[in-house]
Design a protein around this motif. Structure first.
Motif, mmCIF file in Angstrom:
data_model
loop_
_atom_site.group_PDB
_atom_site.id
_atom_site.type_symbol
_atom_site.label_atom_id
_atom_site.label_comp_id
_atom_site.label_asym_id
_atom_site.label_seq_id
_atom_site.Cartn_x
_atom_site.Cartn_y
_atom_site.Cartn_z
ATOM 1 N N PRO A 581 8.958 -35.508 61.746
ATOM 2 C CA PRO A 581 8.107 -35.065 62.855
ATOM 3 C C PRO A 581 7.289 -33.826 62.544
ATOM 4 O O PRO A 581 6.216 -33.617 63.123
ATOM 5 C CB PRO A 581 9.122 -34.795 63.976
ATOM 6 C CG PRO A 581 10.402 -34.483 63.269
ATOM 7 C CD PRO A 581 10.388 -35.373 62.064
ATOM 8 N N HIS A 627 11.364 -41.151 68.646
ATOM 9 C CA HIS A 627 10.022 -40.547 68.601
ATOM 10 C C HIS A 627 8.964 -41.511 68.065
ATOM 11 O O HIS A 627 7.761 -41.251 68.184
ATOM 12 C CB HIS A 627 10.044 -39.307 67.709
ATOM 13 C CG HIS A 627 10.249 -39.638 66.255
ATOM 14 N ND1 HIS A 627 11.412 -40.200 65.769
ATOM 15 C CD2 HIS A 627 9.430 -39.521 65.172
ATOM 16 C CE1 HIS A 627 11.302 -40.408 64.470
ATOM 17 N NE2 HIS A 627 10.113 -40.001 64.085
ATOM 18 N N VAL A 683 6.824 -35.524 69.923
ATOM 19 C CA VAL A 683 7.231 -36.067 68.636
ATOM 20 C C VAL A 683 8.062 -35.033 67.892
ATOM 21 O O VAL A 683 9.039 -35.358 67.233
ATOM 22 C CB VAL A 683 5.995 -36.466 67.788
ATOM 23 C CG1 VAL A 683 6.353 -36.584 66.306
ATOM 24 C CG2 VAL A 683 5.420 -37.793 68.274
ATOM 25 N N CYS A 684 7.689 -33.765 68.058
ATOM 26 C CA CYS A 684 8.278 -32.701 67.245
ATOM 27 C C CYS A 684 8.701 -31.517 68.107
ATOM 28 O O CYS A 684 7.920 -30.568 68.289
ATOM 29 C CB CYS A 684 7.279 -32.247 66.180
ATOM 30 S SG CYS A 684 7.919 -31.015 65.045
#
Length: 769
Positions: A581, A627, A683-684
């Motif tokens: 990510p 994710h 996502v991160c």
């Protein structure tokens, strides 16, 4: 005309009542309440939630228990046909033998039995069959009709206490009995009970690794539950039972479940009139005469600190015997908590799924402090704080992905509490690193990585900073140095791929935190280490591959990157390999470029089964891939994120017992749905960016905490939204055209409105900037 008007008025009335009840009325605690391996197709089972009464992030969960352990960590599974009793503490959505399930209360009639008995022969113990159709569960309430003897059991909870109401038949030998040894996944190893007066008992249960529990002892669960319980019917005929457990006997789960052990419990000594007793396997009972349909109540406070703490908790929360009043207060508390997110549109079923998911995200991390702020620290000593609430049950490897990011938006105080709790734990134990799966102060070591580092970095990035950052940063560094890819820059052995990729991400998190704190050298060092994921990518195989200690590649299996467990944990290299990510562009380059990656992801999603149960492709039943649907936003194809998140929301979440395709995992599975159905997901974590996707609902209003946000509310509103119209055509942020497929946390914290215009076909010119 009159008939149609009457129907309309009735419909309007029902709708108005439903709305007046608030979001808590949509909660169905039975969603996910199954451990069935058969239905799941894998030993991990299904959701493993519990249906009993709880409060938002409360210490007490009053719930039926149908099983003592194995991989049934919640203590309950819907398909079981008998109930062992009703316990005051539970875990949600976990396996690994489970734990808690303490202070097991059971109403009985007739001769006293000291062992629970088994599911095949319930009459040989105090366990009872029950009428499945009678089971009712709602936010803060559970009831059931036992059928061994016709007894109705009802229960509701307050944050540190609970109250139970048992409606008995006419009988001269009715009873409430409490198994003090009982523990999910094993047994408590020492108990003490004392009769204080004609209505009150108090005592404690010690739970050590020798008694199994979390990880069957490997989880190092070591805690004491104190109780202070009162009955509304005088203690006139009461006593204790005590089983003689020989000193040489092992007391892990397999031992406790053995015929030899259960026979020993079944022939326990019954000691009428005993006022005080300590021992290895105790129970308490009180007997009385009841008239037909007579209600007998019991209430109890619990504490992990002391009997005085349990007493204070009960007296602060349940002052009288008003069962229905406590139930209403708890329902109101859930309405307030769930009211932080208001959705409109969608179907009634989707609202039930949404608000139940939101409910499940507010079970943990639970409050570990008493009402006076005291808690047991990692040093085993009593501490007190008024600066934060001590919290526990941090399922790190699971919850850093969706659950904790969700709470950064709707419950930032809880996140602040959790980081404080992890930092002070590291301080109190002297370990000086952050635990990856914390359970009641235990350093369990469960799963992999350094997820607390991600949660701390994400919190700091989003302005959640009410903790000692100097200690926190030091402990974050210590964590990645103690558990990491080392001088080689990669991990070896059976989990080489999973460890290398996840450790690289957590190194990156330390780098980001260092940069935010002005520590330039550390920033450079740890950001660079975030690229270590490349060290287990084999260009000859075009994918990630585990390495040996000497640097050589492990033998490539016949099934290649689809081989489950090939250098990975609970996944295959194909599933784990998407976990970069912190550097999606670098990952894409390594994998051969955008078009090749998009084609690979197309196969990954299109080949998953319709029911989305455990599989070798996009396996939503487990965390490593959670994710991945949002990577399309990073690949210039946001319409595919929109398509697949709507598919997952529709196919993997249902208003049913089997409504979760995988373990709930302490809020993670549900948090994914809450975020995705709202149109946002990271996502991160550690970055302030959220990916925008297609909301399930027409509008979502999020109330913001003024201590952490400038705005009062952030809203996501849609036009022309429907299951078919799932593609974003255009967007406006606070009235201005918006071309990005992402938002930053600052956009949300400032308050405002994101408007999304939806359509039936992908708009391939939106969101690619």
């Amino acid at each position: 005309m009159m008939k149609r008007t009457s129907i309309f008025i009735l419909t309007l009335l029902v709708t108005t009542i439903s709305r007046a009840q608030g979001p808590a009325a949509y909660v169905n605690p039975f969603i996910g309440a199954s451990t069935s391996e058969g239905a799941a197709g894998i030993y991990h089972g299904l959701g493993k939630t519990f249906p009993g009464a709880a409060t938002p992030f409360g210490m007490v969960q009053l719930s039926p228990n149908t099983i003592t352990g194995g991989d049934n960590g919640s203590g309950y599974s819907y398909e079981h046909k008998t109930i062992e009793g009703f316990a005051f503490t539970q875990m949600s959505g976990i396996g690994w033998y489970g734990d808690l399930g303490n202070f097991l209360v059971m109403p009985t009639v007739g001769a006293l039995q000291t062992a629970a008995g088994d599911q095949q022969h319930p009459k040989e113990g105090y366990r009872s069959t029950y009428a499945k159709q009678s089971e009712k569960a709602s936010a803060g309430y559970y009831s059931v009709q036992l059928t061994e003897q016709p007894i109705t059991a009802e229960m509701t909870a307050a944050p540190h206490s609970g109250i139970m109401r048992f409606t008995f038949p006419a009988n001269g030998q009715s009873r409430i009995q409490i198994d003090l040894a009982r523990r999910v996944g094993g047994t408590s190893t020492w108990q003490e009970v004392k009769v204080l007066n004609d209505s009150t008992i108090a005592g404690y249960m010690q739970c050590t690794p020798e008694g199994g529990g979390w990880g069957n002892g490997a989880g190092k669960g070591n805690y004491t539950v104190y109780f202070y319980a009162q009955f509304n019917k005088p203690l006139k005929k009461y006593g204790v039972w005590s089983a003689d457990i020989p000193d040489g006997w092992s007391r892990k789960l397999e031992d406790v479940q053995s015929d030899r052990y259960q026979q020993q419990v079944a022939k326990a000594s019954i000691l009428p009139g005993v006022n005080e007793k300590a021992g290895k396997h105790l129970g308490f009972y009180t007997e009385f005469t009841t008239s037909d349909q007579e209600a007998v109540l019991m209430k109890a406070g619990i504490s992990f600190v002391s009997v005085d703490g349990a007493k204070a908790n009960l007296e602060a929360e349940i002052k009288d015997w008003n069962f229905d009043g406590v139930r209403q207060q708890t329902f109101d508390a859930w309405n307030k908590a769930l009211g932080k997110m208001t959705v409109t549109g969608g179907t009634e079923e989707e609202k039930k799924v949404f608000y139940t998911a939101l409910y499940h995200t507010m079970i943990d991390p639970r409050n570990f402090s008493d009402v006076d702020g005291k808690y047991i620290g990692g040093d085993g000593k009593i501490h007190a704080t008024d600066k934060f609430s001590k919290r526990t049950i941090f399922s790190g490897w699971d919850v850093f992905r969706s659950q904790m990011p969700l709470q950064t938006i709707i419950n930032p105080r809880v996140v602040n509490d959790m980081v404080n709790s992890l930092v002070t734990l590291a301080d109190e134990t002297g370990n000086h690193y952050l635990e990856r799966w914390e359970f009641l102060n235990a350093y369990s070591g469960c799963m992999i990585g350094n997820p607390a580092v991600s949660v701390m970095t994400d919190a700091w990035t989003k302005g959640i900073r009410g903790f000692d950052i100097n200690k926190g940063y030091t402990y974050a560094k210590n964590s990645v140095e103690k558990f990491g890819n080392g001088v080689k820059g990669y991990s070896t052995g059976g989990l080489s791929v999973s460890l290398t990729l996840e450790y690289a991400y957590f190194d990156w998190c330390v780098g980001k935190l260092a940069g935010a704190l002005g520590k330039k050298e550390d920033e450079k060092k740890y950001i660079a280490r975030g690229a270590n994921y490349k060290n287990v990518f084999d260009k000859n195989k075009d994918w990630f591959r585990p390495r040996n200690d000497d640097g050589s590649w492990q033998t490539w299996p016949a099934t290649g990157r689809m081989q489950q467990g090939y250098g990975t944990i609970e996944s295959s290299p194909w599933q784990q390999g998407w976990f970069v990510p912190q550097d999606v562009p670098g990952m894409v380059t390594l994998m051969g470029g955008k078009e090749k990656v998009l084609a690979d992801l197309d196969t990954f999603f299109t080949k998953m089964p319709e029911n989305m149960m455990w599989n070798d492709y996009y396996n939503h039943a487990n965390e490593p891939v959670h994710h991945v649907p949002f990577l399309f936003n990073r690949l210039g194809a946001p319409w595919l994120t929109q398509h697949w998140t709507r598919e997952i929301c529709a196919r993997a979440y249902h208003n049913s017992v089997e409504g979760l395709v995988g373990n709930e995992d302490v809020g993670q599975m549900s948090a994914w749905y809450v975020l995705a159905a709202s149109g946002l997901h990271p996502v991160c974590p550690g970055s302030p960016r959220y990916e925008i996707t297609s909301p399930v609902f027409d509008s979502i209003h999020i109330a913001l905490d003024p201590a952490y946000a400038k705005g009062k509310q952030f809203s996501i509103s849609t036009r022309n939204n429907s299951p078919a119209n799932r593609y974003i055509q255009r967007a406006w942020l606070n009235g201005k055209p918006y071309q990005h497929c992402y938002l930053n946390h600052a956009n949300i914290a400032a308050g405002g409105t994101l408007v999304l215009e939806m359509g039936s076909q992908p708009a391939k010119n939106w969101g690619i900037q």
